[in-house]
Design a protein around this motif. Structure first.
Motif, PDB file in Angstrom:
ATOM      1  N   GLY A  54       0.869  -1.208  -0.236  1.00 31.05           N
ATOM      2  CA  GLY A  54      -0.058   0.226   0.035  1.00 31.05           C
ATOM      3  C   GLY A  54       0.964   1.278   0.081  1.00 31.05           C
ATOM      4  N   SER A  55       0.264   2.394  -0.083  1.00 36.44           N
ATOM      5  CA  SER A  55       0.699   3.597   0.032  1.00 36.44           C
ATOM      6  C   SER A  55       0.422   4.227   1.192  1.00 36.44           C
ATOM      7  N   VAL A  56       1.327   4.664   2.108  1.00 33.46           N
ATOM      8  CA  VAL A  56       1.100   5.274   3.788  1.00 33.46           C
ATOM      9  C   VAL A  56       1.330   6.692   3.590  1.00 33.46           C
ATOM     10  N   ALA A  57       0.377   7.460   4.125  1.00 29.33           N
ATOM     11  CA  ALA A  57       0.846   9.047   4.454  1.00 29.33           C
ATOM     12  C   ALA A  57       0.493   9.234   5.926  1.00 29.33           C
ATOM     13  N   LEU A  58       1.629   9.791   6.599  1.00 29.84           N
ATOM     14  CA  LEU A  58       1.532  10.191   7.796  1.00 29.84           C
ATOM     15  C   LEU A  58       1.290  11.861   8.070  1.00 29.84           C
ATOM     16  N   PRO A  59       0.305  12.423   7.868  1.00 32.59           N
ATOM     17  CA  PRO A  59      -0.179  13.843   8.097  1.00 32.59           C
ATOM     18  C   PRO A  59       0.366  14.648   9.397  1.00 32.59           C
ATOM     19  N   ASP A  60       0.446  15.859   9.146  1.00 33.69           N
ATOM     20  CA  ASP A  60       0.283  16.751  10.579  1.00 33.69           C
ATOM     21  C   ASP A  60      -1.243  17.033  10.804  1.00 33.69           C
ATOM     22  N   HIS A  61      -1.870  16.099  11.231  1.00 30.22           N
ATOM     23  CA  HIS A  61      -3.380  16.527  11.392  1.00 30.22           C
ATOM     24  C   HIS A  61      -3.760  17.711  12.505  1.00 30.22           C
ATOM     25  N   GLY A  62      -2.709  17.948  13.203  1.00 30.79           N
ATOM     26  CA  GLY A  62      -2.894  18.865  14.044  1.00 30.79           C
ATOM     27  C   GLY A  62      -2.786  20.441  13.633  1.00 30.79           C
ATOM     28  N   SER A  63      -2.438  20.587  12.141  1.00 30.87           N
ATOM     29  CA  SER A  63      -2.380  21.759  11.532  1.00 30.87           C
ATOM     30  C   SER A  63      -1.192  22.631  12.166  1.00 30.87           C
ATOM     31  N   LEU A  64      -0.815  23.913  11.737  1.00 32.99           N
ATOM     32  CA  LEU A  64       0.293  24.770  12.260  1.00 32.99           C
ATOM     33  C   LEU A  64       0.112  25.201  13.640  1.00 32.99           C
ATOM     34  N   ASN A  65      -1.253  25.087  14.312  1.00 34.26           N
ATOM     35  CA  ASN A  65      -1.131  25.321  15.632  1.00 34.26           C
ATOM     36  C   ASN A  65      -1.302  24.017  16.654  1.00 34.26           C
ATOM     37  N   ASP A  66      -0.745  22.912  16.041  1.00 32.14           N
ATOM     38  CA  ASP A  66      -0.578  21.490  16.801  1.00 32.14           C
ATOM     39  C   ASP A  66      -1.688  21.393  17.817  1.00 32.14           C
ATOM     40  N   ARG A  67      -2.828  21.174  16.856  1.00 34.40           N
ATOM     41  CA  ARG A  67      -4.035  20.903  17.807  1.00 34.40           C
ATOM     42  C   ARG A  67      -3.982  19.597  18.227  1.00 34.40           C
ATOM     43  N   PHE A  68      -4.662  19.374  19.675  1.00 37.16           N
ATOM     44  CA  PHE A  68      -4.542  18.033  20.023  1.00 37.16           C
ATOM     45  C   PHE A  68      -5.961  18.035  20.941  1.00 37.16           C
ATOM     46  N   LEU A  69      -6.754  16.936  20.606  1.00 33.25           N
ATOM     47  CA  LEU A  69      -8.152  16.685  21.218  1.00 33.25           C
ATOM     48  C   LEU A  69      -9.134  17.762  20.778  1.00 33.25           C
ATOM     49  N   THR A  70      -8.865  18.392  19.597  1.00 32.41           N
ATOM     50  CA  THR A  70      -9.771  19.237  18.768  1.00 32.41           C
ATOM     51  C   THR A  70     -11.054  18.573  18.026  1.00 32.41           C
ATOM     52  N   PRO A  71     -11.947  18.918  18.371  1.00 29.59           N
ATOM     53  CA  PRO A  71     -13.300  18.012  17.481  1.00 29.59           C
ATOM     54  C   PRO A  71     -13.348  18.670  16.097  1.00 29.59           C
ATOM     55  N   HIS A  72     -13.687  17.960  15.252  1.00 29.22           N
ATOM     56  CA  HIS A  72     -14.087  18.550  13.813  1.00 29.22           C
ATOM     57  C   HIS A  72     -12.685  18.758  12.968  1.00 29.22           C
ATOM     58  N   PRO A  73     -12.026  19.758  13.019  1.00 33.05           N
ATOM     59  CA  PRO A  73     -11.097  20.255  12.251  1.00 33.05           C
ATOM     60  C   PRO A  73     -10.073  19.094  12.047  1.00 33.05           C
ATOM     61  N   PRO A  74      -9.441  18.339  12.892  1.00 36.05           N
ATOM     62  CA  PRO A  74      -8.710  17.337  12.545  1.00 36.05           C
ATOM     63  C   PRO A  74      -9.132  16.383  11.571  1.00 36.05           C
ATOM     64  N   GLY A  75     -10.633  15.949  11.622  1.00 33.39           N
ATOM     65  CA  GLY A  75     -11.012  15.317  10.534  1.00 33.39           C
ATOM     66  C   GLY A  75     -11.230  15.937   9.143  1.00 33.39           C
ATOM     67  N   TYR A  76     -11.620  17.234   9.283  1.00 32.69           N
ATOM     68  CA  TYR A  76     -11.272  17.833   8.008  1.00 32.69           C
ATOM     69  C   TYR A  76     -10.085  17.751   7.344  1.00 32.69           C
ATOM     70  N   ALA A  77      -8.972  18.107   8.180  1.00 25.62           N
ATOM     71  CA  ALA A  77      -7.727  17.849   7.817  1.00 25.62           C
ATOM     72  C   ALA A  77      -7.422  16.648   7.128  1.00 25.62           C
ATOM     73  N   ALA A  78      -7.561  15.487   7.691  1.00 25.09           N
ATOM     74  CA  ALA A  78      -7.466  14.296   7.172  1.00 25.09           C
ATOM     75  C   ALA A  78      -7.796  14.066   5.905  1.00 25.09           C
ATOM     76  N   LEU A  79      -9.362  14.384   5.856  1.00 23.91           N
ATOM     77  CA  LEU A  79     -10.105  14.268   4.466  1.00 23.91           C
ATOM     78  C   LEU A  79      -9.589  15.064   3.323  1.00 23.91           C
ATOM     79  N   ASP A  80      -9.056  16.238   3.745  1.00 25.52           N
ATOM     80  CA  ASP A  80      -8.291  17.146   2.774  1.00 25.52           C
ATOM     81  C   ASP A  80      -7.054  16.435   2.302  1.00 25.52           C
ATOM     82  N   GLY A  81      -6.332  16.015   3.469  1.00 20.83           N
ATOM     83  CA  GLY A  81      -5.076  15.268   3.136  1.00 20.83           C
ATOM     84  C   GLY A  81      -5.221  14.072   2.103  1.00 20.83           C
ATOM     85  N   ILE A  82      -6.208  13.156   2.468  1.00 15.15           N
ATOM     86  CA  ILE A  82      -6.518  12.190   1.520  1.00 15.15           C
ATOM     87  C   ILE A  82      -6.875  12.478  -0.031  1.00 15.15           C
ATOM     88  N   ARG A  83      -7.591  13.889  -0.086  1.00 12.44           N
ATOM     89  CA  ARG A  83      -7.928  14.410  -1.333  1.00 12.44           C
ATOM     90  C   ARG A  83      -6.602  14.639  -2.082  1.00 12.44           C
TER      91      ARG A  83
END
Length: 225
Positions: A54-83
């Motif tokens: 397979g192909s494996v991607a390891l993103p910075d899903h916390g964004s530039l602000n290094d978010r942790f435990l944030t609801p919603h935005p990490p999911g958007y970041a992951a989906l945009d990254g997959i795109r």
């Protein structure tokens, strides 16, 4: 495979930095000296995906602000990254039709679970076929109580500063109740990797760093005396 690594507190602990430049111990680093980043340990799991073709991607899903435990935005970041990854021609994938699976542990599980939650409405064109989560954070209040005075008590300062990033109201409220020592610990947690935070705050007891007895209402991120 979209692999959401466990997130940390600072940019130096994020996957894109730690996988290329990270060192387990760096006395000169402001995030250390213990700079062992969890994403680096997870390379073995990502390698298993590559081994299977397979192909494996390891993103910075916390964004530039290094978010942790944030609801919603990490999911958007992951989906945009997959795109982005599936449409990147040099990788040779099939665009949005690429069969995709998500995996994540702890902070990575937060991102992966929100990606699954938001997938039907935010990115329905993506062919996400499954997901695995390890230790997803579903009850912050229970986790805080469980970690308090325990070996991994150093996770508490990380949690408090992370919630504060997402909720200025929570940050303003908790700041009123922190002792000077508590304020110093929380400020330091923002700049250290998780491993250093845990080591520096073994058996952390948040009650010793508050000037009043409070109850955390995680449903609204409010504090009540």
């Amino acid at each position: 495979m979209w692999f959401e690594t466990n997130t940390e507190s600072t940019r130096i602990c994020a996957p894109t930095y730690s996988l290329v430049h990270g060192a387990p111990i760096d006395p000169a680093s402001p995030a250390g000296p213990l700079t062992f980043a969890v994403p680096a340990a997870e390379v073995m799991l990502a390698a298993a995906g590559l081994r299977d073709g397979g192909s494996v991607a390891l993103p910075d899903h916390g964004s530039l602000n290094d978010r942790f435990l944030t609801p919603h935005p990490p999911g958007y970041a992951a989906l945009d990254g997959i795109r982005a990854v599936t449409s990147f021609e040099p990788v040779g994938l099939d665009g949005a039709a690429t069969t995709t699976a998500l995996s994540g542990y702890s902070g990575g599980a937060v991102a992966s679970s929100w990606a699954v939650e938001e997938h039907p409405t935010y990115a329905p064109e993506l062919n996400i076929r499954g997901a695995t989560f390890g230790a997803p954070e579903s009850d912050v209040e229970a986790s805080l109580k469980s970690a308090n005075t325990a070996l991994l008590g150093g996770l508490i300062p990380i949690t408090i500063t992370s919630i504060g990033k997402d909720s200025p109201e929570f940050q303003a409220e908790i700041s009123q109740h922190l002792t000077p020592s508590g304020s110093r610990i929380i400020a330091t947690a923002r700049n250290h990797c998780a491993a250093q935070n845990v080591l520096s705050n073994v058996w952390f007891d948040y009650r010793n760093h508050l000037n009043t007895s409070i109850v955390v209402d995680t449903s609204s991120l409010r504090l009540t005396q």
